[in-house]
Design a protein around this motif. Structure first.
Motif, PDB file in Angstrom:
ATOM      1  N   TRP A  10       0.827  -1.199   0.000  1.00 25.22           N
ATOM      2  CA  TRP A  10       0.000   0.000   0.000  1.00 25.22           C
ATOM      3  C   TRP A  10       0.868   1.259   0.000  1.00 25.22           C
ATOM      4  CZ3 TRP A  10      -5.392   0.785   0.108  1.00 25.22           C
ATOM      5  CH2 TRP A  10      -6.170  -0.370   0.176  1.00 25.22           C
ATOM      6  N   LEU A  11       1.858   1.285   0.872  1.00 23.37           N
ATOM      7  CA  LEU A  11       2.719   2.469   0.978  1.00 23.37           C
ATOM      8  C   LEU A  11       3.554   2.665  -0.281  1.00 23.37           C
ATOM      9  CD1 LEU A  11       3.034   4.438   3.453  1.00 23.37           C
ATOM     10  CD2 LEU A  11       1.833   2.318   3.982  1.00 23.37           C
ATOM     11  N   ASP A  12       4.043   1.580  -0.860  1.00 20.82           N
ATOM     12  CA  ASP A  12       4.861   1.685  -2.068  1.00 20.82           C
ATOM     13  C   ASP A  12       4.049   2.218  -3.241  1.00 20.82           C
ATOM     14  OD1 ASP A  12       7.262   1.126  -3.742  1.00 20.82           O
ATOM     15  OD2 ASP A  12       5.916  -0.348  -4.657  1.00 20.82           O
ATOM     16  N   HIS A  13       2.871   1.653  -3.459  1.00 21.54           N
ATOM     17  CA  HIS A  13       2.051   2.105  -4.581  1.00 21.54           C
ATOM     18  C   HIS A  13       1.583   3.542  -4.385  1.00 21.54           C
ATOM     19  CE1 HIS A  13       1.965  -1.593  -6.848  1.00 21.54           C
ATOM     20  NE2 HIS A  13       1.652  -2.276  -5.766  1.00 21.54           N
ATOM     21  N   ALA A  14       1.254   3.900  -3.154  1.00 23.39           N
ATOM     22  CA  ALA A  14       0.849   5.276  -2.882  1.00 23.39           C
ATOM     23  C   ALA A  14       1.980   6.245  -3.189  1.00 23.39           C
ATOM     24  CB  ALA A  14       0.411   5.407  -1.431  1.00 23.39           C
ATOM     25  N   THR A  15       3.178   5.894  -2.765  1.00 22.26           N
ATOM     26  CA  THR A  15       4.326   6.770  -2.991  1.00 22.26           C
ATOM     27  C   THR A  15       4.619   6.921  -4.481  1.00 22.26           C
ATOM     28  OG1 THR A  15       5.256   6.047  -0.873  1.00 22.26           O
ATOM     29  CG2 THR A  15       6.744   7.180  -2.376  1.00 22.26           C
ATOM     30  N   ARG A  16       4.503   5.843  -5.229  1.00 24.64           N
ATOM     31  CA  ARG A  16       4.742   5.890  -6.671  1.00 24.64           C
ATOM     32  C   ARG A  16       3.754   6.807  -7.388  1.00 24.64           C
ATOM     33  NH1 ARG A  16       7.938   1.665  -8.788  1.00 24.64           N
ATOM     34  NH2 ARG A  16       8.587   0.148  -7.195  1.00 24.64           N
ATOM     35  N   ARG A  17       2.543   6.925  -6.868  1.00 24.35           N
ATOM     36  CA  ARG A  17       1.514   7.735  -7.528  1.00 24.35           C
ATOM     37  C   ARG A  17       1.644   9.223  -7.211  1.00 24.35           C
ATOM     38  NH1 ARG A  17       1.281   3.355  -8.956  1.00 24.35           N
ATOM     39  NH2 ARG A  17       2.491   4.367 -10.575  1.00 24.35           N
ATOM     40  N   LEU A  18       2.505   9.581  -6.268  1.00 27.59           N
ATOM     41  CA  LEU A  18       2.640  10.985  -5.865  1.00 27.59           C
ATOM     42  C   LEU A  18       3.575  11.763  -6.779  1.00 27.59           C
ATOM     43  CD1 LEU A  18       2.979  10.730  -1.971  1.00 27.59           C
ATOM     44  CD2 LEU A  18       1.137  11.889  -3.222  1.00 27.59           C
ATOM     45  N   LEU A  19       3.217  13.008  -7.027  1.00 29.90           N
ATOM     46  CA  LEU A  19       4.131  13.960  -7.646  1.00 29.90           C
ATOM     47  C   LEU A  19       5.198  14.361  -6.640  1.00 29.90           C
ATOM     48  CD1 LEU A  19       1.456  16.244  -9.325  1.00 29.90           C
ATOM     49  CD2 LEU A  19       3.226  14.983 -10.567  1.00 29.90           C
ATOM     50  N   PRO A  20       6.361  14.845  -7.084  1.00 28.82           N
ATOM     51  CA  PRO A  20       7.347  15.382  -6.137  1.00 28.82           C
ATOM     52  C   PRO A  20       6.710  16.462  -5.267  1.00 28.82           C
ATOM     53  CG  PRO A  20       8.317  15.168  -8.314  1.00 28.82           C
ATOM     54  CD  PRO A  20       6.849  14.882  -8.476  1.00 28.82           C
ATOM     55  N   GLY A  21       6.921  16.352  -3.971  1.00 24.75           N
ATOM     56  CA  GLY A  21       6.320  17.300  -3.046  1.00 24.75           C
ATOM     57  C   GLY A  21       4.897  16.964  -2.659  1.00 24.75           C
ATOM     58  N   GLY A  22       4.337  15.878  -3.227  1.00 24.35           N
ATOM     59  CA  GLY A  22       2.969  15.493  -2.929  1.00 24.35           C
ATOM     60  C   GLY A  22       2.817  14.886  -1.547  1.00 24.35           C
ATOM     61  N   TYR A  23       1.585  14.906  -1.041  1.00 23.40           N
ATOM     62  CA  TYR A  23       1.280  14.448   0.316  1.00 23.40           C
ATOM     63  C   TYR A  23       0.583  13.089   0.308  1.00 23.40           C
ATOM     64  CZ  TYR A  23       2.224  19.115   2.225  1.00 23.40           C
ATOM     65  OH  TYR A  23       2.814  20.291   2.608  1.00 23.40           O
ATOM     66  N   LEU A  24       1.050  12.205   1.170  1.00 24.96           N
ATOM     67  CA  LEU A  24       0.370  10.947   1.458  1.00 24.96           C
ATOM     68  C   LEU A  24      -0.278  11.076   2.832  1.00 24.96           C
ATOM     69  CD1 LEU A  24      -0.327   7.929   1.210  1.00 24.96           C
ATOM     70  CD2 LEU A  24       1.975   7.426   2.061  1.00 24.96           C
TER      71      LEU A  24
END
Length: 252
Positions: free
Chosen positions: A150-164
């Motif tokens: 879950w954490l890996d896929h969420a991080t991959r979908r973020l733009l630089p500077g994006g918030y999880l």
């Protein structure tokens, strides 16, 4: 307020600002996705992805609070994906739903990136508890895909500077923090305590892609007034009432 039609109910959220259709039994959205939505620091014009969006509660609460968002949801179970799209339409909040598995996302979604990813991963590990006999409820609450994925896929979908931003059982906070690798920083943890003097039952965790700020443990959010339950009606603290009844934000 809840009204039932066959095996579905129409439930009011945010003091009636939002109405969600969801199954009468099985997994039903409560206050957790409302807290999740309140904690997401999204601004008009930004993009938001919700992983495991269920019937759309968190995304639609966020969309009601912040206009002008591009919102996308991913949901594995067909019944919830259909309800999320239906709920978006009936509340006139733009939300694009993909039905698919977290680890086998639709190609369009794999290629997209977002300013925010929000999620409410299943709370319960199935090597430590008993599965629910309700298959739909089990699919929502029982972990099949590990938190690390879950954490890996969420991080991959973020733009630089994006918030999880995510909400999870407090006892699983060590797993969440261990799964956050060097791609994420400026981690903030907000404990949610049922009452004064009670241990936190949930935590909201937020991190930023590419950030390097220090870890911060925020002051707890106390949900109910008083040290114990005394009467059969709600006693939310003023801060919580503003979130649940008026759609207020929860700054971390």
């Amino acid at each position: 307020m809840t009204s039932a039609t066959s095996d579905l109910t129409n439930d009011a959220f945010l003091g009636g600002q939002l109405t969600l259709t969801q199954p009468a039994s099985g997994y039903r959205a409560g206050v957790d996705p409302v807290f999740l939505a309140a904690a997401a620091p999204a601004r008009s014009g930004q993009s938001v992805l919700e992983l495991g969006c269920g019937a759309g509660a968190a995304s639609l609460c966020l969309g009601r609070r912040v206009a002008g968002l591009r919102m996308v949801g991913l949901e594995q179970q067909a019944i919830y994906a259909d309800l999320a799209q239906r709920n978006a339409l009936q509340n006139a909040i733009p939300l694009t739903i993909y039905q698919g598995d977290l680890e086998n996302m639709p190609a369009d979604l794999r290629q997209d990136r977002f300013d925010h990813v929000i999620m409410n991963p299943p709370y319960f590990r199935r090597d430590r508890g008993t599965s629910s006999p309700d298959g739909i409820r089990e699919g929502a609450l029982g972990e099949v895909t590990p938190l690390t994925a879950w954490l890996d896929h969420a991080t991959r979908r973020l733009l630089p500077g994006g918030y999880l931003t995510l909400i999870q059982n407090a006892e699983r906070l060590p797993e969440v923090l261990c799964a956050m690798d060097s791609r994420l920083g400026s981690i903030v943890v907000k404990p949610l305590c049922p009452r004064i003097g009670r241990a936190a039952s949930l935590v909201i965790v937020q991190a930023r892609k590419g950030a390097r700020g220090a870890f911060r443990l925020a002051a707890p959010l106390v949900v109910h007034e008083g040290s114990h339950h005394t009467e059969d009606h709600e006693h939310y603290t003023p801060e919580v009432a503003a979130i649940l009844r008026k759609g207020g934000a929860l700054p971390l």
